[in-house]
Design a protein around this motif. Sequence first.
Motif, PDB file in Angstrom:
ATOM      1  N   GLY A  10     -30.662 -28.069  -4.250  1.00  0.00           N
ATOM      2  CA  GLY A  10     -30.471 -29.073  -3.212  1.00  0.00           C
ATOM      3  C   GLY A  10     -29.010 -29.261  -2.833  1.00  0.00           C
ATOM      4  O   GLY A  10     -28.686 -29.528  -1.672  1.00  0.00           O
ATOM      5  N   HIS A  11     -28.118 -29.095  -3.808  1.00  0.00           N
ATOM      6  CA  HIS A  11     -26.692 -29.282  -3.534  1.00  0.00           C
ATOM      7  C   HIS A  11     -26.108 -28.147  -2.696  1.00  0.00           C
ATOM      8  O   HIS A  11     -24.964 -28.231  -2.242  1.00  0.00           O
ATOM      9  CB  HIS A  11     -25.918 -29.377  -4.853  1.00  0.00           C
ATOM     10  CG  HIS A  11     -25.988 -28.123  -5.677  1.00  0.00           C
ATOM     11  ND1 HIS A  11     -27.098 -27.786  -6.435  1.00  0.00           N
ATOM     12  CD2 HIS A  11     -25.095 -27.121  -5.847  1.00  0.00           C
ATOM     13  CE1 HIS A  11     -26.882 -26.638  -7.041  1.00  0.00           C
ATOM     14  NE2 HIS A  11     -25.684 -26.207  -6.704  1.00  0.00           N
ATOM     15  N   GLU A  12     -26.886 -27.091  -2.493  1.00  0.00           N
ATOM     16  CA  GLU A  12     -26.398 -25.943  -1.726  1.00  0.00           C
ATOM     17  C   GLU A  12     -26.582 -26.117  -0.221  1.00  0.00           C
ATOM     18  O   GLU A  12     -26.121 -25.271   0.555  1.00  0.00           O
ATOM     19  CB  GLU A  12     -27.128 -24.669  -2.168  1.00  0.00           C
ATOM     20  CG  GLU A  12     -26.945 -24.300  -3.638  1.00  0.00           C
ATOM     21  CD  GLU A  12     -25.555 -23.740  -3.926  1.00  0.00           C
ATOM     22  OE1 GLU A  12     -24.760 -23.585  -2.968  1.00  0.00           O
ATOM     23  OE2 GLU A  12     -25.265 -23.471  -5.103  1.00  0.00           O
ATOM     24  N   ILE A  13     -27.258 -27.173   0.206  1.00  0.00           N
ATOM     25  CA  ILE A  13     -27.428 -27.383   1.646  1.00  0.00           C
ATOM     26  C   ILE A  13     -26.050 -27.520   2.287  1.00  0.00           C
ATOM     27  O   ILE A  13     -25.216 -28.312   1.824  1.00  0.00           O
ATOM     28  CB  ILE A  13     -28.277 -28.627   1.918  1.00  0.00           C
ATOM     29  CG1 ILE A  13     -29.723 -28.394   1.478  1.00  0.00           C
ATOM     30  CG2 ILE A  13     -28.239 -29.011   3.400  1.00  0.00           C
ATOM     31  CD1 ILE A  13     -30.636 -29.566   1.708  1.00  0.00           C
ATOM     32  N   PRO A  14     -25.766 -26.755   3.329  1.00  0.00           N
ATOM     33  CA  PRO A  14     -24.433 -26.806   3.947  1.00  0.00           C
ATOM     34  C   PRO A  14     -24.105 -28.200   4.470  1.00  0.00           C
ATOM     35  O   PRO A  14     -24.976 -28.929   4.929  1.00  0.00           O
ATOM     36  CB  PRO A  14     -24.528 -25.797   5.100  1.00  0.00           C
ATOM     37  CG  PRO A  14     -25.708 -24.938   4.782  1.00  0.00           C
ATOM     38  CD  PRO A  14     -26.659 -25.803   4.008  1.00  0.00           C
ATOM     39  N   LYS A  15     -22.834 -28.541   4.386  1.00  0.00           N
ATOM     40  CA  LYS A  15     -22.388 -29.806   4.950  1.00  0.00           C
ATOM     41  C   LYS A  15     -22.399 -29.722   6.473  1.00  0.00           C
ATOM     42  O   LYS A  15     -22.286 -28.633   7.039  1.00  0.00           O
ATOM     43  CB  LYS A  15     -20.978 -30.137   4.457  1.00  0.00           C
ATOM     44  CG  LYS A  15     -20.890 -30.394   2.967  1.00  0.00           C
ATOM     45  CD  LYS A  15     -19.460 -30.743   2.566  1.00  0.00           C
ATOM     46  CE  LYS A  15     -19.371 -31.039   1.074  1.00  0.00           C
ATOM     47  NZ  LYS A  15     -17.984 -31.385   0.656  1.00  0.00           N
TER      48      LYS A  15
END
Length: 320
Positions: A91-96
């Motif tokens: 989940g933390h890999e979703i691009p900003k």
Amino acid sequence: QACDIRTSRAMSRACCIGASIASSSFRPRVAEARRSASRSVRPRSSTRDDTAPEDADHGTTSASDLVELECAGVSVSCRGFVALLVRKGIGHEIPKPPNSVQLMRGADPASELPPDLAKEFVLPVLVTSGGDDDTDAATSARAQTMLQLLQNPPCDMGIQLPYTALGEVTKSADAVLGAVLIGKARFEDGSKKKFIWESTILAGKGMDQSAVDIDGDEHEAWQCLALARRYETYGCRVFATSEAIAGASGAKVFTGDSDDEAKVTLATVRTTFPKMQTVTESRAIATEAREKFLWRPFAAATSEDVPVAEEDDDGDDTNT
């Protein structure tokens, strides 16, 4: 909204959930739910041969078909409020979202994702219907409740999701939710209005677990995901079958673009849901709000620089 809770798939799926979450120290005893409830309940037929294979239309599920998920973010859309589920741990890999400089240069942060991550699926689950709510902002009570439950720790008021919600489904007041298995989460073929939700929950006390199928629409999807978040601190986990992931609705359902047939991926989730917030972003906003509107005013009001009211000998308040 009527809820369709069936037990025809319960045993097959529950055994798979048990196999997935089992460890050397925890192997639950799974029993099929055979209960009546105020909602529509279809128990296994007493005339059915229990040795017969699973119904052809429901099929069977093996542990290897299950993928563990996490809620990576939420978003408003033209269909309503959507929970965005991804493979556990990414989940933390979703691009900003692109900043002003990147927008000016036409840069896309998603292009920096490694190819394997860029292709990772996102399972969009509708949890509230559109109408006048949750299309431009999360204004409905259920959307607000979901945002509160996604905080760390969860802000669980027990209003939209009563504390007795799980007990009403399982008919066990002290049951704890162990897992949610998603069998289907998509819009009906040829329709952009009817959302279909099929799931099995595994709940119980200690080593004795029961499986109950919960089918319906976005209302049941919201209930299951909200319950999963409530019991996450007790070890509840969320799974989906590979069939559910493969059958997820494409981006066009949520964007209104009839030409967009592609599935939602980690690389395209920001494009499909431009107003999305990841769970990390939502928690950061909540932390900043608490700091600004709660902790700082409280600290200022109780600091040594603020005069403290005291009573003089006559009983009148004076400031020191």
